[in-house]
Design an enzyme around this catalytic site. Structure first.
Site, PDB file in Angstrom:
ATOM      1  CB  ILE A 203     -17.177   6.233  13.198  1.00 36.05           C
ATOM      2  CG1 ILE A 203     -16.821   5.612  11.846  1.00 36.05           C
ATOM      3  CG2 ILE A 203     -15.984   6.163  14.157  1.00 36.05           C
ATOM      4  CD1 ILE A 203     -16.319   4.197  11.893  1.00 36.05           C
ATOM      5  CG  HIS A 204     -20.696   3.801  17.960  1.00 33.31           C
ATOM      6  ND1 HIS A 204     -20.062   3.097  18.953  1.00 33.31           N
ATOM      7  CD2 HIS A 204     -21.137   2.877  17.069  1.00 33.31           C
ATOM      8  CE1 HIS A 204     -20.135   1.807  18.695  1.00 33.31           C
ATOM      9  NE2 HIS A 204     -20.789   1.650  17.550  1.00 33.31           N
ATOM     10  CB  ALA A 205     -18.002   6.301  22.041  1.00 37.37           C
TER      11      ALA A 205
ATOM     12  CB  ALA B 229     -14.292   6.967  17.762  1.00 38.20           C
TER      13      ALA B 229
END
Length: 90
Positions: A13-15, A18
């Site tokens: 779960i990266h930017a 997210a």
């Protein structure tokens, strides 16, 4: 109300995902939190979600309480599944 997901995305779960989760949580009136690794953060702030550093195989639990808790939980599940981020974990 709560649901737990196992992260299946090979990028974790990266930017971008997210941001999608946080933006969705902010559309609802209910209190929404996420728990992972023994920590709990609000789902209405991207910094908290990113601080988990979620990798494939990790789990995240969404907790919602309030008048539209079922709707926010369904919307978060929709993002997790449709974006290939994670599967519902019993």
């Amino acid at each position: 109300m709560q649901k737990t997901f196992k992260i299946t995305s090979e990028d974790g779960i990266h930017a971008r995902p997210a941001t999608a989760l946080v933006n969705t949580a902010n559309k609802f009136k209910s209190e929404v939190f996420a728990e992972s690794g023994g920590r709990k953060v609000t789902m209405k702030s991207i910094l908290g979600v990113l601080s988990f550093g979620l990798e494939p195989g990790d789990t995240i639990t969404f907790l919602a309480s309030g008048e539209d808790e079922a709707e926010v939980m369904a919307a978060l599940e929709d993002i997790m599944v449709k974006e290939g981020l994670g599967d519902l974990h019993e």
